[in-house]
Design a protein around this motif. Structure first.
Motif, PDB file in Angstrom:
ATOM      1  N   ALA A  83       0.807  -1.220   0.000  1.00  0.00           N
ATOM      2  CA  ALA A  83       0.000   0.000   0.000  1.00  0.00           C
ATOM      3  C   ALA A  83       0.839   1.270   0.000  1.00  0.00           C
ATOM      4  N   ILE A  84       2.149   1.145  -0.178  1.00  0.00           N
ATOM      5  CA  ILE A  84       3.029   2.314  -0.141  1.00  0.00           C
ATOM      6  C   ILE A  84       2.549   3.393  -1.111  1.00  0.00           C
ATOM      7  N   GLU A  85       2.692   4.649  -0.710  1.00  0.00           N
ATOM      8  CA  GLU A  85       2.310   5.782  -1.543  1.00  0.00           C
ATOM      9  C   GLU A  85       3.558   6.598  -1.863  1.00  0.00           C
ATOM     10  N   ALA A  86       3.635   7.124  -3.077  1.00  0.00           N
ATOM     11  CA  ALA A  86       4.781   7.915  -3.519  1.00  0.00           C
ATOM     12  C   ALA A  86       4.275   9.151  -4.252  1.00  0.00           C
ATOM     13  N   PRO A  87       5.155  10.157  -4.426  1.00  0.00           N
ATOM     14  CA  PRO A  87       4.699  11.410  -5.039  1.00  0.00           C
ATOM     15  C   PRO A  87       4.371  11.322  -6.526  1.00  0.00           C
ATOM     16  N   ASP A  88       4.826  10.257  -7.201  1.00  0.00           N
ATOM     17  CA  ASP A  88       4.511  10.127  -8.629  1.00  0.00           C
ATOM     18  C   ASP A  88       4.497   8.640  -9.000  1.00  0.00           C
ATOM     19  N   GLU A  89       3.891   8.338 -10.147  1.00  0.00           N
ATOM     20  CA  GLU A  89       3.708   6.946 -10.568  1.00  0.00           C
ATOM     21  C   GLU A  89       5.030   6.234 -10.858  1.00  0.00           C
ATOM     22  N   THR A  90       6.002   6.927 -11.411  1.00  0.00           N
ATOM     23  CA  THR A  90       7.292   6.297 -11.702  1.00  0.00           C
ATOM     24  C   THR A  90       7.980   5.859 -10.411  1.00  0.00           C
ATOM     25  N   THR A  91       8.010   6.754  -9.438  1.00  0.00           N
ATOM     26  CA  THR A  91       8.618   6.420  -8.142  1.00  0.00           C
ATOM     27  C   THR A  91       7.865   5.283  -7.476  1.00  0.00           C
ATOM     28  N   LEU A  92       6.541   5.333  -7.535  1.00  0.00           N
ATOM     29  CA  LEU A  92       5.725   4.285  -6.919  1.00  0.00           C
ATOM     30  C   LEU A  92       6.029   2.922  -7.531  1.00  0.00           C
ATOM     31  N   LYS A  93       6.102   2.871  -8.850  1.00  0.00           N
ATOM     32  CA  LYS A  93       6.397   1.602  -9.534  1.00  0.00           C
ATOM     33  C   LYS A  93       7.767   1.075  -9.130  1.00  0.00           C
TER      34      LYS A  93
END
Length: 194
Positions: A83-93
């Motif tokens: 469920a981790i959240e990141a500031p953008d989709e690239t970082t999240l992936k």
């Protein structure tokens, strides 16, 4: 006729009272983490000029406090890495992928603290084991309680925690020219009696 017997009874009670009070004061108080009022974040430098922060919105855990014996306190908190959240989709992936948390194989991050050394009634250091990406290492968590947990008497207790780790210790060695190696972890937690 009852005078000496009554005096002996009071004397025995007076001798036992400190032991009874000590036993009561050292009774463990069990708490559960109020996940809705708690959060944890991990911040790393990015290109040495800025930083990026990821958050773990889902967690669960238990805390046991022993008034008068802080060295016997325990903290056991598990974070949902999926469920981790990141500031953008690239970082999240990337964070969810094999080079970082690898959530398909290691869906959780866990911290188990087995003792706390207090420097004041509301500040201390928790020593424990952090497990991430299948690696377990000894780490310390600096904690600050909003109020003295030894005097909480079963009421909710809030605290903040700070920890600094090296991500390479947990097998996260990619993108070292872009992403800093030091990770600053911040925890804000509210505990409620179980």
């Amino acid at each position: 006729m009852f005078g000496p017997a009554l005096a002996r009874l009071f004397a025995a009670f007076a001798l036992m009272l400190p032991a009874v009070l000590l036993a009561q004061s050292s009774s463990a108080i069990d708490y559960r983490l109020d996940a809705r009022a708690s959060n944890v974040s991990a911040k790393v430098s990015f290109f040495g000029l800025a930083s990026k922060t990821a958050r773990f919105p889902r967690m669960e855990g238990n805390v046991t406090i022993v008034p008068g014996a802080p060295q016997r306190a325990t903290i056991d908190v598990t974070f949902d890495a999926v469920a981790i959240e990141a500031p953008d989709e690239t970082t999240l992936k990337r964070l969810r992928g094999e080079k970082f948390f690898w959530v398909e194989r290691y869906p959780t991050v866990r911290f188990v603290g087995r003792s706390i050394k207090l420097s004041s009634p509301t500040k201390g250091v928790v020593t424990g084991q952090l497990t991430a990406r299948g690696v377990t290492r000894r780490e310390t968590l600096d904690v600050t309680f909003a109020n003295d947990p030894a005097k909480s008497h079963g009421r909710p207790v809030s605290f903040t925690g700070e920890m600094e780790i090296d991500r390479r210790d947990y097998g996260m060695k990619s993108y070292q020219l872009i992403v800093g190696n030091t990770v600053d972890i911040s925890l804000k937690a509210r505990m409620v009696p179980r």
